[in-house]
Design an enzyme around this catalytic site. Structure first.
Site, PDB file in Angstrom:
ATOM      1  N   SER A  38      38.628  17.610  -4.584  1.00 23.95           N
ATOM      2  CA  SER A  38      37.900  18.154  -3.434  1.00 23.95           C
ATOM      3  C   SER A  38      38.119  19.652  -3.271  1.00 23.95           C
ATOM      4  O   SER A  38      37.260  20.353  -2.754  1.00 23.95           O
ATOM      5  CB  SER A  38      38.344  17.429  -2.165  1.00 23.95           C
ATOM      6  OG  SER A  38      39.747  17.453  -2.072  1.00 23.95           O
ATOM      7  N   GLY A  75      38.169  13.388  -3.888  1.00 28.96           N
ATOM      8  CA  GLY A  75      38.933  12.144  -3.954  1.00 28.96           C
ATOM      9  C   GLY A  75      39.409  11.792  -5.343  1.00 28.96           C
ATOM     10  O   GLY A  75      40.039  10.755  -5.541  1.00 28.96           O
ATOM     11  N   ASN A 103      45.595  14.551  -5.191  1.00 34.15           N
ATOM     12  CA  ASN A 103      45.368  13.226  -4.584  1.00 34.15           C
ATOM     13  C   ASN A 103      46.411  12.208  -5.035  1.00 34.15           C
ATOM     14  O   ASN A 103      46.772  11.321  -4.272  1.00 34.15           O
ATOM     15  CB  ASN A 103      43.960  12.726  -4.909  1.00 34.15           C
ATOM     16  CG  ASN A 103      42.906  13.476  -4.115  1.00 34.15           C
ATOM     17  OD1 ASN A 103      43.060  13.669  -2.913  1.00 34.15           O
ATOM     18  ND2 ASN A 103      41.847  13.916  -4.783  1.00 34.15           N
ATOM     19  N   ASP A 186      41.293  19.029   9.210  1.00 31.39           N
ATOM     20  CA  ASP A 186      42.130  17.971   8.630  1.00 31.39           C
ATOM     21  C   ASP A 186      43.472  18.505   8.124  1.00 31.39           C
ATOM     22  O   ASP A 186      44.359  17.746   7.766  1.00 31.39           O
ATOM     23  CB  ASP A 186      41.383  17.231   7.520  1.00 31.39           C
ATOM     24  CG  ASP A 186      41.021  18.131   6.340  1.00 31.39           C
ATOM     25  OD1 ASP A 186      41.554  19.262   6.262  1.00 31.39           O
ATOM     26  OD2 ASP A 186      40.213  17.708   5.498  1.00 31.39           O
ATOM     27  N   HIS A 189      42.327  20.711   3.636  1.00 28.66           N
ATOM     28  CA  HIS A 189      41.256  21.377   2.886  1.00 28.66           C
ATOM     29  C   HIS A 189      41.071  22.797   3.410  1.00 28.66           C
ATOM     30  O   HIS A 189      40.842  22.978   4.600  1.00 28.66           O
ATOM     31  CB  HIS A 189      39.963  20.583   2.995  1.00 28.66           C
ATOM     32  CG  HIS A 189      40.027  19.265   2.288  1.00 28.66           C
ATOM     33  ND1 HIS A 189      40.083  18.061   2.955  1.00 28.66           N
ATOM     34  CD2 HIS A 189      40.074  18.960   0.980  1.00 28.66           C
ATOM     35  CE1 HIS A 189      40.159  17.076   2.077  1.00 28.66           C
ATOM     36  NE2 HIS A 189      40.153  17.595   0.861  1.00 28.66           N
TER      37      HIS A 189
END
Lengths: 210, 856
Positions: A38, A75, A103, A186, A189
Site C-alpha cells: 500500500s 495489503g 504487512n 490510520d 499510511h
C-alpha cells in the site's frame, strides 16, 4: 493465457520506434519498477501523489530518461509478492525497487518466511534480467510489536541487500513514521506530505544508480 | 303476511337505576355460566397473548437499558489513538466523574513453555475495571490479580490453542508474565470479536514497564467514565463530546449503545407485535362468535320477557351486564395468564440474546390487558346482542320467525368502532400508523382470502360430492353443510391458525435454506484466504490430513476496470450526463474464473462465461444488479486492467447470485483459459466440527503457511443457529394461541349445534344406527373440518410464504413438505379431539331420554 489486444502491442511498438527515431543515440528510458504494498500503491491518496510518481517526476526534472511502473498492491504480503512477481516481470525492468514486508510485520508473521519470500523474489528478478539493479526498501515495525520481533524484523533488509549486492534505503519511512502530521488518520499510511519525504528518502539511494 | 313492529314507547330508565335488570342478569347467568365459558375462554387467550408479548417487549426494553452499560462497561467511553490529553482529564475531574482507563495495542506474545509466538491484542487496564458488569474468568474472580504485579490473563480461545495453563510464563515486550487464568467474557468486548485477534490482559502499570509504549508505537487509549445519575451523564457528554472531537477522539455513551441494541431487536419487536395483533383479532372473533351463539339461544327467553313487559333495551341490558362483568373478569384472568407466560419465555430465550432477560412484572402490560379486554368484550358483544332488542314477542308462539334486519344507530356506531379498533390497536402496537395500517390491511386480505379459499373448497366438495362413498362418510361430509353450522367461520379461524404456523414455517425454512452455513452437516464454518498459488496443494493436503472436507477452492484475481464500451474510466468520470456510478468504475474487482455455475448462482439471461479457443473473444458474466450500477447490458464490452495487463471482455450473460450462500461469490466470472497466469490468491472453505480439531488444524496451518488467514465462523454460526432454533420454538408456541382460539370457536359451534345433533342422532338410532356408527360419523365430520381448515391455511400460507420469501426477504422459496404434513395432521387431530369431547353427550345419550324430554 492473457489476450493482449493486438492494437496496444502495435501502439507500444510504434511508440518505441518513434522514440528511437527522435532520440537518436540518446539512451532509451530506464524502466524503474516499484514493487510493493500500500505504501507504493499510494493507499488513501491519488496514485500521482504517491512516492513512485514523485520520484519519477524528480528524476525527469533533472533530465533523466526514466519510465516509472507502479506495481504496488494494497495489503500485499511477501508471500503474495512472490506469487505475483512473474506477472509483473512480463515487462522489461532496469531498476527494481522492492518494498514489501511491512504487512508481514504488522501481522506478526514469522520473519524467516518473510526473508525467504523476499529472497525468492530477488532471485526471480535476477533470473529475468541479470543486469538489473535492485533497491531494497528497509522497513521497521512499530515498537509495540516488541523488541525481539522488531529487532529481527529490521535486520532482514540490510542482510538481504548485503547478500544480493543491492542498494539499501535504510528506512523507507525515515522522518515520517510516527509523526502525526505526516500520516493519514490510520497512523500507518503517509499522507501527501509524508509521501514527499518518502520520495526524498528513495531518491537519495536511487539517483546514484542512474 | 302482514308484518308489524312492536314499538311500545316507554320511558327509558338508566342502566344503573334499573335494579330489575341487574337482578335478572344475575338470575339468568347463574344457570348459564357454562355457556359463557366460551366467551371467557376466547377473551382469556386473546388477552393473554397480548399481555405476554407486550410484557416481554417491555422487559427486553428495560433489560437493554440495564445491559447497555454492562456491554459498554461505562456510561461514557472516550477512545483516542494517543495518550489522553490533560485538558480532557482535567475536565473529567471537574465534572466529578469516576474514571479508569486502558491502553491496547497489537503486539507479539512468546509462550515460554513451547517457544511459539503469536500476534495478539495486548490490553493494559488501570485499577477498578470494570465500572459496570463483571469480567468472567476461570478460575473465578482472579481478574484483579493482574493489578498486583507481572500477571497476565488470556482469552480462552488463545489459551486453548496454545495449550497454556495457569502458572505458565509468557513474554510481552521485555518482560515475563505469569498466566493466572483465562477470560471468558469482558465488558466492552470479548466474545465474537476475540476470534479475530485474541487478547492478553495485564495491568496498565505493567504495560508501561514492558517497553512497548515508546515513540512510534501504535497504541489506542480508552477512558471509561461513570456518573452518578442520568442528568450528570447527559451534561458530561455535552461537555466532553466537542472536546473529544477537537482532539480527534471518538466518544461513545450509553444512550448510543442503547439505540444500537434496540435496533438489533427491532425486528423481533415487530414480529411479536404482529403475533399479538393476530391473537387479539382471533380473540375478538371468538368473542363475537360466542356472543352470537349466546344471543341466539336467548331468543326464546327474550321473547317471554318482552311478553311480560320488558323493553328491548332492558333485555339487551340484562345480557350486556353479564357480558361486561364477565369481560372484566376474563380480561383479568387473561392478563394474569399472560404475565405467567411472559415469566416462562425468558427460560426459552436464555442464552440467545446477549444478556439475561429479567423477571420483572410489567404493570403497564397488565393494565393494557385489562383495558383491551374490556373494550373488546364491549365492542364485539354489542353487535350480536343488539339483535336481542328486536326479538318480537311473537317468537314465543312462532319459533321459526327470523328477526328482521332493522337499522339501528347503535349497530352502526359499533360497526364503525369495530373497524377502527384493530387499526388503532395495530398502530399502537407498532408505534406507527403506517405499519399499523399495513398490519390491518394484511390481516384483512388474509381473512378475505381465507374466506374465499374456504368457500371455494366447500363449493368443490359440494360439486364433486362422493356420492359413491359409504353412508357414514357421506353423512359426515354433508353434516358440514348443516344450517347454522358455522363451517366457513370455523375454517377461517382454524385455517388462520394453520396459516400463521405454516407461513412462519415456510419463511423459516426458506431463511434456513438461505443461511446454508447454519451448522448443518458439512456446511462450511471456517474460511481460509490469502492462499498463494504455490501453497494451494499444500493447504488442501493439510485439510485432507486433518480429515476436513474441502468445500470449495476458488482462485481470486484482483483487477480494475479501465474501459467500458470503448470509453475510458476518466472519460466516463468527466461525463456528467453519464449514469454510471463512480464507485463502480473505480473500485477493485475480485473476480474468479470457471466454466460452470456455482450452486449459489443461476443464469438468468444470455449465456454462461466462455471462450471457445485461444483466438476467440473473452465472454464474462456479470451478477444481476451490478449491470445497473455499471450501466451495461449483454453484448457490451469491458476492458479490465489485470494489474497492468489489459484484458478485453464482452458480457455474455447475467447471473443471479445468492450472496450469503457458500461464499465467496463474485460480480464478474471469467471463463477458464484467460486468467490462469494472472496474480491470484485462493480461498477455500471447510467444516470443522470440534474445538480440538480446530486447535490442531490452526496450529499446523500457522506453522506451515503463516501467511494464510483463517476466519473461524463456528462461534457466530452457533449463535445464529441457536437463535433460530429458540426463536422458532417461541414463535410456534405463540402461534398456538391462534390455534387455541380457533379451537374455542370450534367448541362453541359444536355446543351450538348440540340440540340439532341430539335430534338427528335419535332419528338415526331409531332407524337403526349403532353407537359406533354415530361415533364414526361425528369423528369423520370433524376430521373433514380439520382437513379443510388445514388445507385452507396451507394453500394460503404457501402463497403467502412464497410472496414473503420472494419479495420481502428476497430469498429462494423453499418448504419442507413433511413439516407441512405434520402441521396439517396436528390441526386435524386437535379438531377431532375438541369436536368429539364436546359431542360425547350427544353421542352417548340414550335415544329414549331425548324422546321423553321432547315429549315433556
Amino acid at each position: 493465457m492473457i489476450v493482449v489486444p493486438e492494437g496496444s502491442m502495435k501502439r507500444a511498438f510504434c511508440v518505441t520506434i518513434i522514440g528511437l527515431l527522435f532520440m537518436g543515440a540518446s539512451t532509451a528510458p530506464q524502466v524503474i519498477v516499484f514493487y510493493g504494498d500500500s505504501l507504493t500503491a499510494g493507499y488513501g491518496i491519488d496514485p500521482d501523489a504517491a512516492f513512485p510518481a514523485l520520484v519519477g517526476k524528480a528524476l525527469e526534472s533533472k533530465g533523466k530518461e526514466v519510465k516509472v511502473v507502479n506495481a504496488g498492491l494494497s495489503g500485499e504480503t511477501s508471500a503474495g509478492g512472490l506469487s505475483r512477481i512473474d506477472w509483473v516481470l512480463r515487462q522489461p525492468v532496469d531498476i527494481f525497487v522492492l518494498e514489501l514486508g511491512a504487512n508481514d510485520g504488522l501481522r506478526g508473521l514469522p520473519i524467516e518466511q518473510t526473508e525467504k519470500n523476499l529472497q525468492a523474489i530477488i532471485d526471480k528478478v535476477r533470473a529475468k534480467n541479470p543486469r538489473v539493479k535492485i533497491v531494497i526498501a528497509g522497513m521497521m515495525v512499530p515498537p509495540n510489536m516488541g523488541p525481539d520481533y522488531s529487532a529481527r524484523f529490521q535486520k532482514v533488509f540490510p542482510e538481504l541487500a548485503r547478500r544480493n549486492d543491492a542498494a539499501l534505503i535504510p528506512f523507507l519511512l525515515q522522518d515520517v513514521a510516527g509523526i502525526e502530521s505526516l500520516n493519514q488518520a490510520d497512523g500507518i499510511h503517509p499522507n501527501v506530505e509524508g509521501h514527499r519525504i518518502v520520495a526524498r528518502n528513495v531518491l537519495k539511494v536511487l539517483e546514484p544508480l542512474l | 303476511m302482514s308484518e308489524y313492529k312492536t314499538r311500545v314507547e316507554r320511558k327509558g330508565r338508566s342502566l344503573f337505576r334499573d335494579g330489575w335488570v341487574w337482578l335478572m342478569a344475575w338470575r339468568d347467568a347463574r344457570h348459564n355460566f357454562s355457556r359463557l365459558f366460551l366467551f371467557t375462554a376466547s377473551l382469556v387467550t386473546g388477552i393473554a397473548a397480548v399481555v405476554s408479548l407486550d410484557a416481554l417487549n417491555n422487559t427486553i426494553q428495560n433489560d437493554i437499558d440495564a445491559n447497555a452499560r454492562r456491554l459498554l462497561g461505562a456510561d461514557i467511553v472516550v477512545k483516542a489513538d494517543n495518550a489522553i490529553e490533560e485538558e480532557i482529564t482535567r475536565t473529567v475531574d471537574s465534572l466529578k466523574l469516576e474514571s479508569m482507563f486502558s491502553a491496547d495495542m497489537a503486539s507479539m506474545v512468546l509462550f515460554r513453555h513451547n517457544g511459539q509466538s503469536r500476534l495478539i491484542k495486548l490490553i493494559g487496564f488501570s485499577e477498578s475495571f470494570p465500572l459496570y458488569g463483571e469480567v468472567v474468568t476461570v478460575p473465578e474472580n482472579v481478574f484483579d490479580t493482574i493489578q498486583s504485579g507481572t500477571y497476565a490473563m488470556l482469552d480462552e480461545s488463545l489459551a486453548s490453542q496454545y495449550e497454556v495453563s495457569s502458572g505458565d510464563t509468557i513474554k510481552l515486550g521485555t518482560m515475563d508474565f505469569v498466566v493466572v487464568g483465562v477470560v471468558q467474557e469482558i465488558p466492552g468486548g470479548g466474545g465474537i470479536l476475540s476470534t479475530f485477534t485474541p487478547s492478553v490482559y495485564i495491568s496498565y502499570a505493567a504495560l508501561q514497564k514492558t517497553g512497548l509504549i515508546q515513540f512510534g508505537s501504535r497504541v489506542n487509549y480508552s477512558l471509561y467514565l461513570k456518573g452518578d445519575n442520568e442528568e450528570q451523564i447527559a451534561a458530561s457528554v455535552e461537555v466532553l463530546r466537542p472536546l473529544a472531537r477537537r482532539y480527534g477522539h471518538g466518544i461513545d455513551d450509553v444512550a448510543e449503545q442503547k439505540e444500537d441494541l434496540g435496533r438489533a431487536f427491532q425486528s423481533i419487536y415487530r414480529f411479536f407485535s404482529l403475533l399479538a395483533f393476530v391473537a387479539l383479532i382471533l380473540g375478538c372473533m371468538g368473542v363475537a362468535s360466542s356472543v352470537h351463539i349466546y344471543a341466539r339461544e336467548k331468543r326464546d327467553e327474550v321473547a317471554v320477557l318482552r311478553c311480560v313487559g320488558s323493553s328491548g333495551w332492558q333485555a339487551f341490558n340484562i345480557y350486556f351486564i353479564q357480558i361486561f362483568l364477565l369481560g372484566i373478569f376474563g380480561s383479568l384472568i387473561g392478563a394474569l395468564a399472560g404475565l405467567g407466560i411472559q415469566q416462562a419465555i425468558p427460560l426459552l430465550l436464555r442464552g440467545v440474546i446477549p444478556f439475561e432477560v429479567g423477571f420483572s412484572i410489567s404493570w403497564s402490560s397488565l393494565l393494557l390487558g385489562l383495558f383491551l379486554g374490556t373494550l373488546v368484550s364491549i365492542l364485539f358483544s354489542v353487535l350480536p346482542l343488539v339483535s336481542v332488542r328486536f326479538v318480537p314477542p311473537l317468537t314465543v308462539l312462532r319459533s321459526e320467525s327470523e328477526p328482521e334486519t332493522t337499522f339501528s344507530k347503535t349497530r352502526f356506531v359499533v360497526l364503525t368502532l369495530i373497524v377502527i379498533f384493530p387499526l388503532a390497536f395495530a398502530a399502537f402496537q407498532t408505534g406507527s400508523l403506517l405499519t399499523g395500517g399495513a398490519f390491518f390491511v394484511g390481516l384483512l386480505i388474509a381473512l378475505l382470502l381465507l374466506a374465499a379459499v374456504a368457500g371455494l373448497l366447500l363449493k368443490l366438495v359440494r360439486k364433486y360430492f362422493p356420492s359413491g362413498a359409504s353412508f357414514i362418510w357421506r353423512h359426515a361430509l354433508s353434516n358440514l353443510f348443516r344450517p347454522n353450522n358455522q363451517t366457513r367461520l370455523l375454517m377461517v379461524t382454524i385455517g388462520l391458525g394453520a396459516f400463521i404456523i405454516s407461513t412462519l414455517n415456510v419463511v423459516e425454512e426458506s431463511m434456513l435454506n438461505q443461511v446454508e452455513f447454519t451448522g448443518r452437516e458439512n456446511q462450511s464454518n471456517t474460511i481460509l484466504f490469502d492462499i498463494q498459488p504455490f501453497q494451494k496443494d499444500g493447504v488442501v493436503n493439510l485439510m485432507r490430513d486433518n480429515g476436513l472436507p474441502v468445500n470449495q477452492v476458488v482462485p481470486i484475481v484482483t483487477c480494475r476496470l479501465s474501459e467500458v464500451n470503448g470509453r475510458t474510466i476518466r472519460e466516463l468520470q468527466a461525463d456528467t450526463t453519464d449514469r454510471t456510478r463512480n464507485w463502480a468504475l473505480t473500485r477493485e474487482y475480485r473476480v474468479t474464473y470457471r466454466d460452470t455455475l456455482h450452486h449459489s448462482e443461476k443464469l438468468i439471461d444470455g449465456e454462461i462465461q466462455h471462450r471457445k479457443n485461444a483466438r476467440d473473444s473473452v465472454y464474462v458474466t456479470i451478477s444481476e444488479g451490478m449491470h445497473e450500477n455499471l450501466n451495461v447490458k449483454i453484448g457490451d464490452s469491458l476492458v479490465f486492467d489485470v494489474q497492468g495487463v489489459p484484458v478485453k471482455a464482452y458480457i455474455s450473460g447475467m447471473r443471479s447470485v445468492d450472496w450469503p450462500k457458500d461464499p465467496p461469490n463474485f460480480i464478474f466470472v471469467f471463463p477458464t483459459g484467460v486468467l490462469e497466469n494472472a496474480p491470484q490468491v485462493y480461498v477455500t472453505a471447510t467444516h470443522i466440527a470440534d474445538q480440538q480439531t480446530a486447535n490442531k488444524f490452526q496450529r499446523e496451518l500457522v506453522t506451515a503457511f503463516p501467511n494464510v488467514s483463517l476466519i473461524d465462523l463456528r462461534l457466530i454460526l452457533a449463535t445464529v443457529n441457536s437463535l433460530f432454533d429458540k426463536l422458532g420454538l417461541l414463535v410456534r408456541f405463540l402461534a398456538l394461541f391462534s390455534i387455541a382460539t380457533g379451537l374455542i370457536v370450534l367448541a362453541g359451534a359444536v355446543i351450538n349445534s348440540k340440540f340439532v345433533r341430539l335430534k338427528e342422532n335419535v332419528l338415526l338410532r331409531t332407524v337403526g344406527a349403532r353407537t359406533s356408527q354415530i361415533t364414526r360419523i361425528t369423528l369423520i365430520e370433524y376430521a373433514y373440518l380439520g382437513l379443510f381448515s388445514a388445507l385452507t391455511g396451507m394453500i394460503l400460507s404457501l402463497a403467502g410464504g412464497w410472496l414473503l420469501a420472494e419479495f420481502f426477504f428476497e430469498i429462494t422459496f423453499a418448504f419442507d413438505f413433511v413439516e407441512m404434513l405434520f402441521i396439517a395432521a396436528g390441526v386435524m387431530v386437535l379438531t377431532v379431539l375438541i369436536g368429539w369431547w364436546n359431542s360425547r353427550e350427544v353421542i352417548y345419550t340414550p335415544p329414549l331420554q331425548v324422546l321423553r324430554k321432547e315429549a315433556g
